[in-house]
Design a protein around this motif. Sequence first.
Motif, PDB file in Angstrom:
ATOM      1  N   LEU A   1      35.335  34.154  40.137  1.00  0.00           N
ATOM      2  CA  LEU A   1      34.662  35.448  40.036  1.00  0.00           C
ATOM      3  C   LEU A   1      33.177  35.237  40.271  1.00  0.00           C
ATOM      4  CD1 LEU A   1      36.573  36.633  36.871  1.00  0.00           C
ATOM      5  CD2 LEU A   1      36.912  37.437  39.216  1.00  0.00           C
ATOM      6  N   PRO A   2      32.546  36.084  41.072  1.00  0.00           N
ATOM      7  CA  PRO A   2      31.133  35.890  41.418  1.00  0.00           C
ATOM      8  C   PRO A   2      30.199  36.261  40.266  1.00  0.00           C
ATOM      9  CG  PRO A   2      31.936  37.923  42.387  1.00  0.00           C
ATOM     10  CD  PRO A   2      33.126  37.246  41.742  1.00  0.00           C
ATOM     11  N   GLU A   3      28.975  35.791  40.357  1.00  0.00           N
ATOM     12  CA  GLU A   3      27.976  36.076  39.323  1.00  0.00           C
ATOM     13  C   GLU A   3      27.677  37.566  39.198  1.00  0.00           C
ATOM     14  OE1 GLU A   3      24.428  33.747  39.639  1.00  0.00           O
ATOM     15  OE2 GLU A   3      25.545  31.880  39.769  1.00  0.00           O
ATOM     16  N   ASP A   4      27.823  38.293  40.285  1.00  0.00           N
ATOM     17  CA  ASP A   4      27.534  39.729  40.241  1.00  0.00           C
ATOM     18  C   ASP A   4      28.790  40.567  39.978  1.00  0.00           C
ATOM     19  OD1 ASP A   4      28.793  39.355  42.674  1.00  0.00           O
ATOM     20  OD2 ASP A   4      27.333  40.513  43.826  1.00  0.00           O
ATOM     21  N   TRP A   5      29.723  40.003  39.220  1.00  0.00           N
ATOM     22  CA  TRP A   5      30.984  40.673  38.936  1.00  0.00           C
ATOM     23  C   TRP A   5      30.780  42.047  38.296  1.00  0.00           C
ATOM     24  CZ3 TRP A   5      31.850  41.835  33.819  1.00  0.00           C
ATOM     25  CH2 TRP A   5      31.092  41.133  32.874  1.00  0.00           C
ATOM     26  N   LYS A   6      29.764  42.159  37.464  1.00  0.00           N
ATOM     27  CA  LYS A   6      29.528  43.420  36.760  1.00  0.00           C
ATOM     28  C   LYS A   6      29.072  44.506  37.734  1.00  0.00           C
ATOM     29  CE  LYS A   6      28.125  43.203  32.371  1.00  0.00           C
ATOM     30  NZ  LYS A   6      27.259  43.067  31.201  1.00  0.00           N
ATOM     31  N   GLU A   7      28.120  44.160  38.602  1.00  0.00           N
ATOM     32  CA  GLU A   7      27.599  45.130  39.572  1.00  0.00           C
ATOM     33  C   GLU A   7      28.671  45.548  40.577  1.00  0.00           C
ATOM     34  OE1 GLU A   7      25.972  42.113  39.063  1.00  0.00           O
ATOM     35  OE2 GLU A   7      24.478  42.934  37.697  1.00  0.00           O
ATOM     36  N   ARG A   8      29.551  44.638  40.891  1.00  0.00           N
ATOM     37  CA  ARG A   8      30.582  44.918  41.893  1.00  0.00           C
ATOM     38  C   ARG A   8      31.786  45.647  41.315  1.00  0.00           C
ATOM     39  NH1 ARG A   8      31.218  39.401  45.127  1.00  0.00           N
ATOM     40  NH2 ARG A   8      32.825  40.632  46.176  1.00  0.00           N
ATOM     41  N   ASP A   9      31.860  45.757  39.992  1.00  0.00           N
ATOM     42  CA  ASP A   9      32.960  46.451  39.343  1.00  0.00           C
ATOM     43  C   ASP A   9      34.305  45.963  39.891  1.00  0.00           C
ATOM     44  OD1 ASP A   9      33.984  48.232  37.481  1.00  0.00           O
ATOM     45  OD2 ASP A   9      34.037  49.893  38.918  1.00  0.00           O
ATOM     46  N   LEU A  10      34.519  44.643  39.780  1.00  0.00           N
ATOM     47  CA  LEU A  10      35.695  44.005  40.373  1.00  0.00           C
ATOM     48  C   LEU A  10      37.016  44.388  39.712  1.00  0.00           C
ATOM     49  CD1 LEU A  10      34.385  40.388  41.001  1.00  0.00           C
ATOM     50  CD2 LEU A  10      34.768  42.199  42.675  1.00  0.00           C
ATOM     51  N   HIS A  11      36.980  44.577  38.411  1.00  0.00           N
ATOM     52  CA  HIS A  11      38.225  44.849  37.694  1.00  0.00           C
ATOM     53  C   HIS A  11      37.886  45.560  36.388  1.00  0.00           C
ATOM     54  CE1 HIS A  11      42.008  44.093  35.568  1.00  0.00           C
ATOM     55  NE2 HIS A  11      42.536  43.857  36.762  1.00  0.00           N
ATOM     56  N   PRO A  12      38.657  46.575  36.005  1.00  0.00           N
ATOM     57  CA  PRO A  12      38.332  47.330  34.791  1.00  0.00           C
ATOM     58  C   PRO A  12      38.400  46.500  33.500  1.00  0.00           C
ATOM     59  CG  PRO A  12      40.418  48.068  35.727  1.00  0.00           C
ATOM     60  CD  PRO A  12      39.815  47.125  36.708  1.00  0.00           C
ATOM     61  N   GLU A  13      39.150  45.409  33.502  1.00  0.00           N
ATOM     62  CA  GLU A  13      39.274  44.583  32.295  1.00  0.00           C
ATOM     63  C   GLU A  13      38.235  43.466  32.218  1.00  0.00           C
ATOM     64  OE1 GLU A  13      41.325  45.381  29.749  1.00  0.00           O
ATOM     65  OE2 GLU A  13      41.743  47.141  30.982  1.00  0.00           O
ATOM     66  N   LEU A  14      37.398  43.355  33.233  1.00  0.00           N
ATOM     67  CA  LEU A  14      36.309  42.369  33.171  1.00  0.00           C
ATOM     68  C   LEU A  14      35.163  42.999  32.406  1.00  0.00           C
ATOM     69  CD1 LEU A  14      36.019  40.667  36.672  1.00  0.00           C
ATOM     70  CD2 LEU A  14      36.612  39.617  34.497  1.00  0.00           C
ATOM     71  N   GLU A  15      34.939  42.496  31.195  1.00  0.00           N
ATOM     72  CA  GLU A  15      33.912  43.112  30.382  1.00  0.00           C
ATOM     73  C   GLU A  15      32.957  42.105  29.747  1.00  0.00           C
ATOM     74  OE1 GLU A  15      36.736  41.520  27.801  1.00  0.00           O
ATOM     75  OE2 GLU A  15      37.238  43.026  29.281  1.00  0.00           O
TER      76      GLU A  15
END
Length: 152
Positions: free
Chosen positions: A94-108
Amino acid sequence: MTLDVSTPPVPELAVGQDAGSYDDADPQSDEYRREELQELLYDGAWADAFEQWTQTTPVEEADWEIVRDLKLTSRFDFFWDDFADRVGYHAPGLPEDWKERDLHPELESWSRVSRINAGLTEFGQLVCDVLKTEYIDWESSFEPPDDLPDFE
């Protein structure tokens, strides 16, 4: 704790791609033998490594759902590094910008991202170890030059 999930499909290796193009790999040769490694993965190395990995991984079932949903295991690549006489690999993550990219709803949380990335890296290394110790029967063809100093 054991991760009780089914084995993901074997990834299709990047035949023809220069393994040196990965940030996390530095092979010292260009004899990658991906076709042969692909066969060994299908012959059981992938499943054997996955079964071993699930026995010790800190990855939880909720984490694995994210890995599965994002099809991360399909992005593994394995290659032969003839110079080092080893199997090398590139692990997805998972990339460092996972939050900005909204990759998955369960990534919090960063802890979940870190656990997934570390788990995938550990799995990739285990696949390499299983391939080398239990499946590969070839030897490195690298021959050192005759003019190397003798360090005895």
